[in-house]
Design a protein around this motif. Structure first.
Motif, PDB file in Angstrom:
ATOM      1  N   ASN A  10      33.340  32.473  43.091  1.00  0.00           N
ATOM      2  CA  ASN A  10      32.497  33.202  42.133  1.00  0.00           C
ATOM      3  C   ASN A  10      31.628  34.247  42.822  1.00  0.00           C
ATOM      4  OD1 ASN A  10      33.590  31.686  40.085  1.00  0.00           O
ATOM      5  ND2 ASN A  10      31.853  30.300  39.913  1.00  0.00           N
ATOM      6  N   ARG A  11      31.048  33.875  43.947  1.00  0.00           N
ATOM      7  CA  ARG A  11      30.234  34.824  44.708  1.00  0.00           C
ATOM      8  C   ARG A  11      31.074  36.022  45.137  1.00  0.00           C
ATOM      9  NH1 ARG A  11      29.319  33.101  50.398  1.00  0.00           N
ATOM     10  NH2 ARG A  11      31.433  33.897  50.396  1.00  0.00           N
ATOM     11  N   ASP A  12      32.285  35.749  45.637  1.00  0.00           N
ATOM     12  CA  ASP A  12      33.159  36.829  46.083  1.00  0.00           C
ATOM     13  C   ASP A  12      33.574  37.728  44.920  1.00  0.00           C
ATOM     14  OD1 ASP A  12      32.899  35.766  48.607  1.00  0.00           O
ATOM     15  OD2 ASP A  12      34.910  34.865  48.654  1.00  0.00           O
ATOM     16  N   ALA A  13      33.819  37.134  43.746  1.00  0.00           N
ATOM     17  CA  ALA A  13      34.179  37.927  42.569  1.00  0.00           C
ATOM     18  C   ALA A  13      33.023  38.827  42.151  1.00  0.00           C
ATOM     19  CB  ALA A  13      34.593  37.009  41.419  1.00  0.00           C
ATOM     20  N   ILE A  14      31.810  38.294  42.194  1.00  0.00           N
ATOM     21  CA  ILE A  14      30.638  39.109  41.847  1.00  0.00           C
ATOM     22  C   ILE A  14      30.460  40.231  42.859  1.00  0.00           C
ATOM     23  CG2 ILE A  14      28.107  39.065  41.729  1.00  0.00           C
ATOM     24  CD1 ILE A  14      28.396  36.253  40.439  1.00  0.00           C
ATOM     25  N   ALA A  15      30.638  39.923  44.143  1.00  0.00           N
ATOM     26  CA  ALA A  15      30.519  40.953  45.176  1.00  0.00           C
ATOM     27  C   ALA A  15      31.561  42.043  44.971  1.00  0.00           C
ATOM     28  CB  ALA A  15      30.659  40.328  46.563  1.00  0.00           C
ATOM     29  N   ASP A  16      32.806  41.656  44.659  1.00  0.00           N
ATOM     30  CA  ASP A  16      33.860  42.645  44.391  1.00  0.00           C
ATOM     31  C   ASP A  16      33.512  43.505  43.187  1.00  0.00           C
ATOM     32  OD1 ASP A  16      35.276  41.624  46.537  1.00  0.00           O
ATOM     33  OD2 ASP A  16      36.701  40.482  45.291  1.00  0.00           O
ATOM     34  N   TYR A  17      33.000  42.878  42.149  1.00  0.00           N
ATOM     35  CA  TYR A  17      32.603  43.617  40.948  1.00  0.00           C
ATOM     36  C   TYR A  17      31.499  44.623  41.280  1.00  0.00           C
ATOM     37  CZ  TYR A  17      30.590  44.649  36.411  1.00  0.00           C
ATOM     38  OH  TYR A  17      30.094  45.302  35.315  1.00  0.00           O
ATOM     39  N   LEU A  18      30.489  44.173  42.010  1.00  0.00           N
ATOM     40  CA  LEU A  18      29.394  45.072  42.384  1.00  0.00           C
ATOM     41  C   LEU A  18      29.901  46.233  43.220  1.00  0.00           C
ATOM     42  CD1 LEU A  18      26.598  42.472  43.204  1.00  0.00           C
ATOM     43  CD2 LEU A  18      26.611  44.102  41.299  1.00  0.00           C
ATOM     44  N   ASP A  19      30.791  45.944  44.163  1.00  0.00           N
ATOM     45  CA  ASP A  19      31.362  47.009  44.986  1.00  0.00           C
ATOM     46  C   ASP A  19      32.118  48.013  44.120  1.00  0.00           C
ATOM     47  OD1 ASP A  19      30.345  45.796  47.252  1.00  0.00           O
ATOM     48  OD2 ASP A  19      32.277  44.892  47.850  1.00  0.00           O
ATOM     49  N   ALA A  20      32.900  47.523  43.161  1.00  0.00           N
ATOM     50  CA  ALA A  20      33.667  48.407  42.282  1.00  0.00           C
ATOM     51  C   ALA A  20      32.747  49.250  41.399  1.00  0.00           C
ATOM     52  CB  ALA A  20      34.628  47.599  41.416  1.00  0.00           C
ATOM     53  N   VAL A  21      31.708  48.637  40.870  1.00  0.00           N
ATOM     54  CA  VAL A  21      30.764  49.376  40.019  1.00  0.00           C
ATOM     55  C   VAL A  21      30.042  50.437  40.836  1.00  0.00           C
ATOM     56  CG1 VAL A  21      28.594  49.166  38.739  1.00  0.00           C
ATOM     57  CG2 VAL A  21      30.438  47.513  38.333  1.00  0.00           C
ATOM     58  N   ARG A  22      29.601  50.069  42.032  1.00  0.00           N
ATOM     59  CA  ARG A  22      28.909  51.043  42.876  1.00  0.00           C
ATOM     60  C   ARG A  22      29.829  52.177  43.311  1.00  0.00           C
ATOM     61  NH1 ARG A  22      26.013  46.136  45.527  1.00  0.00           N
ATOM     62  NH2 ARG A  22      24.090  46.133  44.342  1.00  0.00           N
ATOM     63  N   ALA A  23      31.098  51.847  43.604  1.00  0.00           N
ATOM     64  CA  ALA A  23      32.057  52.881  43.989  1.00  0.00           C
ATOM     65  C   ALA A  23      32.327  53.806  42.818  1.00  0.00           C
ATOM     66  CB  ALA A  23      33.354  52.236  44.485  1.00  0.00           C
ATOM     67  N   GLY A  24      32.421  53.237  41.602  1.00  0.00           N
ATOM     68  CA  GLY A  24      32.654  54.053  40.409  1.00  0.00           C
ATOM     69  C   GLY A  24      31.462  54.918  40.057  1.00  0.00           C
ATOM     70  N   ALA A  25      30.268  54.410  40.336  1.00  0.00           N
ATOM     71  CA  ALA A  25      29.052  55.179  40.036  1.00  0.00           C
ATOM     72  C   ALA A  25      28.898  56.347  40.991  1.00  0.00           C
ATOM     73  CB  ALA A  25      27.826  54.274  40.103  1.00  0.00           C
ATOM     74  N   GLY A  26      29.422  56.185  42.182  1.00  0.00           N
ATOM     75  CA  GLY A  26      29.291  57.239  43.187  1.00  0.00           C
ATOM     76  C   GLY A  26      30.372  58.292  43.070  1.00  0.00           C
ATOM     77  N   ALA A  27      31.393  58.032  42.260  1.00  0.00           N
ATOM     78  CA  ALA A  27      32.518  58.965  42.144  1.00  0.00           C
ATOM     79  C   ALA A  27      32.225  60.097  41.190  1.00  0.00           C
ATOM     80  CB  ALA A  27      33.770  58.219  41.671  1.00  0.00           C
TER      81      ALA A  27
END
Length: 122
Positions: free
Chosen positions: A105-122
């Motif tokens: 669960n922690r890893d899934a949340i971390a992946d989600y946060l990384d994806a959201v942050r990457a999408g926000a920066g694009a």
């Protein structure tokens, strides 16, 4: 430290601390005026007890495994029954499964946060 400070530092009610003392999980010295005085080490001990209780272990088993948490260790096996060992093995295995689930669960949340942050920066 007195019981009120131990209660505040651990988030554990005074009543529950007295119960832990009755069960032999913690011990208090008595000051001249009769107040309970707890050693600093009981802050961590109470937090460990609460964690073990939250994991589903009864106080009678917690009392037996608490020495394993001390440094240096002072472990006694005088009343380790096959049933108690089986209970501890089941609890250990259940905790392992829970840790694995929490890690996923922690890893899934971390992946989600990384994806959201990457999408926000694009």
């Amino acid at each position: 430290m007195r019981i009120g400070e131990l209660s505040e530092r651990t988030g554990t009610s005074r009543r529950l601390l007295r119960y832990y003392e009755q069960q032999g999980l913690i011990a208090a010295a008595r000051s001249a005026n009769g107040y309970r005085e707890y050693d600093e080490r009981f802050v961590d001990r109470v937090l460990q007890i609460r964690g073990l209780l939250d994991a589903g272990l009864p106080t009678r088993i917690i009392k037996q495994i608490l020495p394993c948490l001390d440094k240096p260790r002072n472990i006694h096996f005088s009343d380790a029954t096959p049933q108690m060992l089986a209970t501890l093995e089941r609890e250990r295995d259940r905790m392992t499964r829970r840790v694995e689930c929490l890690t996923r669960n922690r890893d899934a949340i971390a992946d989600y946060l990384d994806a959201v942050r990457a999408g926000a920066g694009a």
